[in-house]
Design a protein around this motif. Structure first.
Motif, PDB file in Angstrom:
ATOM      1  N   GLU A   1       0.649  -1.311  -0.045  1.00 46.89           N
ATOM      2  CA  GLU A   1       0.014  -0.276  -0.044  1.00 46.89           C
ATOM      3  C   GLU A   1       0.880   0.993  -0.100  1.00 46.89           C
ATOM      4  O   GLU A   1       1.033   2.192  -0.909  1.00 46.89           O
ATOM      5  CB  GLU A   1      -0.993  -0.022   1.157  1.00 46.89           C
ATOM      6  N   ALA A   2       2.556   1.603   0.844  1.00 45.81           N
ATOM      7  CA  ALA A   2       2.694   2.323   0.837  1.00 45.81           C
ATOM      8  C   ALA A   2       3.895   2.349   0.167  1.00 45.81           C
ATOM      9  O   ALA A   2       4.733   3.575  -0.611  1.00 45.81           O
ATOM     10  CB  ALA A   2       3.471   2.795   2.242  1.00 45.81           C
ATOM     11  N   LEU A   3       4.486   1.197  -0.412  1.00 43.83           N
ATOM     12  CA  LEU A   3       5.850   1.200  -1.282  1.00 43.83           C
ATOM     13  C   LEU A   3       5.734   0.731  -2.839  1.00 43.83           C
ATOM     14  O   LEU A   3       6.436   0.517  -3.303  1.00 43.83           O
ATOM     15  CB  LEU A   3       6.987   0.496  -0.380  1.00 43.83           C
ATOM     16  N   ASP A   4       4.070   0.358  -3.173  1.00 42.45           N
ATOM     17  CA  ASP A   4       3.818  -0.469  -4.348  1.00 42.45           C
ATOM     18  C   ASP A   4       4.622  -1.411  -3.915  1.00 42.45           C
ATOM     19  O   ASP A   4       5.299  -1.361  -5.937  1.00 42.45           O
ATOM     20  CB  ASP A   4       3.789   1.696  -5.484  1.00 42.45           C
ATOM     21  N   ARG A   5       5.290  -1.953  -3.753  1.00 41.07           N
ATOM     22  CA  ARG A   5       5.737  -3.241  -3.666  1.00 41.07           C
ATOM     23  C   ARG A   5       5.697  -4.523  -3.628  1.00 41.07           C
ATOM     24  O   ARG A   5       5.339  -4.857  -2.600  1.00 41.07           O
ATOM     25  CB  ARG A   5       7.296  -3.312  -3.175  1.00 41.07           C
ATOM     26  N   PRO A   6       4.388  -4.238  -3.735  1.00 44.06           N
ATOM     27  CA  PRO A   6       3.476  -5.999  -3.443  1.00 44.06           C
ATOM     28  C   PRO A   6       3.898  -7.207  -3.355  1.00 44.06           C
ATOM     29  O   PRO A   6       4.515  -7.049  -4.366  1.00 44.06           O
ATOM     30  CB  PRO A   6       2.247  -5.889  -4.250  1.00 44.06           C
ATOM     31  N   PHE A   7       4.022  -8.144  -2.109  1.00 43.53           N
ATOM     32  CA  PHE A   7       4.600  -9.692  -2.221  1.00 43.53           C
ATOM     33  C   PHE A   7       4.556  -9.929  -3.500  1.00 43.53           C
ATOM     34  O   PHE A   7       5.504 -11.136  -3.316  1.00 43.53           O
ATOM     35  CB  PHE A   7       4.315 -10.577  -1.505  1.00 43.53           C
ATOM     36  N   SER A   8       3.132 -10.065  -4.107  1.00 40.17           N
ATOM     37  CA  SER A   8       2.524 -11.614  -5.137  1.00 40.17           C
ATOM     38  C   SER A   8       3.751 -11.157  -6.654  1.00 40.17           C
ATOM     39  O   SER A   8       4.137 -11.874  -6.745  1.00 40.17           O
ATOM     40  CB  SER A   8       0.864 -10.727  -5.701  1.00 40.17           C
TER      41      SER A   8
ATOM     42  N   GLU B   1      14.495   4.453  -5.917  1.00 40.74           N
ATOM     43  CA  GLU B   1      12.929   4.346  -6.302  1.00 40.74           C
ATOM     44  C   GLU B   1      12.561   4.076  -5.002  1.00 40.74           C
ATOM     45  O   GLU B   1      11.719   5.011  -3.889  1.00 40.74           O
ATOM     46  CB  GLU B   1      12.328   4.269  -7.780  1.00 40.74           C
ATOM     47  N   MET B   2      13.202   3.285  -4.355  1.00 38.81           N
ATOM     48  CA  MET B   2      12.319   2.454  -3.477  1.00 38.81           C
ATOM     49  C   MET B   2      13.117   2.751  -1.685  1.00 38.81           C
ATOM     50  O   MET B   2      12.225   3.328  -0.804  1.00 38.81           O
ATOM     51  CB  MET B   2      12.663   0.959  -3.466  1.00 38.81           C
ATOM     52  N   LYS B   3      13.969   3.627  -2.265  1.00 38.16           N
ATOM     53  CA  LYS B   3      15.078   4.112  -1.093  1.00 38.16           C
ATOM     54  C   LYS B   3      14.347   5.668  -0.685  1.00 38.16           C
ATOM     55  O   LYS B   3      14.133   6.044   0.418  1.00 38.16           O
ATOM     56  CB  LYS B   3      16.153   4.222  -1.386  1.00 38.16           C
ATOM     57  N   GLU B   4      13.843   6.125  -1.578  1.00 39.52           N
ATOM     58  CA  GLU B   4      13.442   7.688  -1.862  1.00 39.52           C
ATOM     59  C   GLU B   4      11.556   7.604  -0.658  1.00 39.52           C
ATOM     60  O   GLU B   4      11.104   8.255  -0.254  1.00 39.52           O
ATOM     61  CB  GLU B   4      13.079   8.322  -3.096  1.00 39.52           C
ATOM     62  N   LYS B   5      10.556   6.072  -0.883  1.00 40.09           N
ATOM     63  CA  LYS B   5       9.430   5.730  -0.895  1.00 40.09           C
ATOM     64  C   LYS B   5       9.619   5.321   1.329  1.00 40.09           C
ATOM     65  O   LYS B   5       8.913   5.937   1.522  1.00 40.09           O
ATOM     66  CB  LYS B   5       9.170   4.561  -1.823  1.00 40.09           C
ATOM     67  N   ILE B   6      10.749   4.368   1.523  1.00 36.33           N
ATOM     68  CA  ILE B   6      11.067   4.244   2.652  1.00 36.33           C
ATOM     69  C   ILE B   6      11.487   4.990   3.092  1.00 36.33           C
ATOM     70  O   ILE B   6      10.846   5.047   4.292  1.00 36.33           O
ATOM     71  CB  ILE B   6      12.022   2.731   2.882  1.00 36.33           C
TER      72      ILE B   6
END
Length: 140
Positions: A41-48, A130-135
């Protein structure tokens, strides 16, 4: 303002033991659900999708059980980032009940890993920018 990721969870029959309180392994499942929801929901990186090529295993977990939680109660589950490293995250978490009493709190360390094609080995992999920025939006 601190940016926490927060979810609510109602304590159900499936969560409790014979004494009528949450059985401690269920708290760890609730924590994993919180992490999974945060990634989706917050990082747009679903486990699926992530688990097709990567993973985010827990490598360290510190938990303190502060108060019992009982069937019918609703817990507020809160997660934040205490430390962001190149390929790992240290997250703090706290579960509180409706009276705002802490039920559970602690810290979980997650490592970003690449899963090899043969699915036989994994290796730590740095987060992309991108992921570091979201986190980093959840650093407290």
């Amino acid at each position: 303002m601190k940016n926490y990721f927060t979810k609510q969870e109602k304590i159900r029959f499936k969560h409790i033991d014979y004494a009528g309180i949450v059985f401690y392994p269920r708290f760890l499942e609730m924590l994993n659900d919180l992490v999974e929801d945060w990634f989706e929901e917050a990082l747009d990186r679903p486990f699926s999708k992530m688990h097709e090529t990567n993973g985010i295993p827990t490598v360290d977990l510190k938990v303190q059980f502060k108060n019992a939680a009982r069937i019918g109660e609703t817990l507020s589950k809160k997660l934040w980032v205490a430390e962001l490293k190149s390929s790992s995250i240290v997250c703090g978490f706290q579960f509180t009940n409706q009276e705002d009493k802490t039920v559970l709190e602690g810290e979980v360390t997650l490592v970003n890993v690449k899963i090899q094609e043969d699915r036989q080995s994994i290796k730590a992999e740095p987060f992309n920018e991108e992921m570091k920025e979201k986190i980093s939006k959840y650093i407290v």
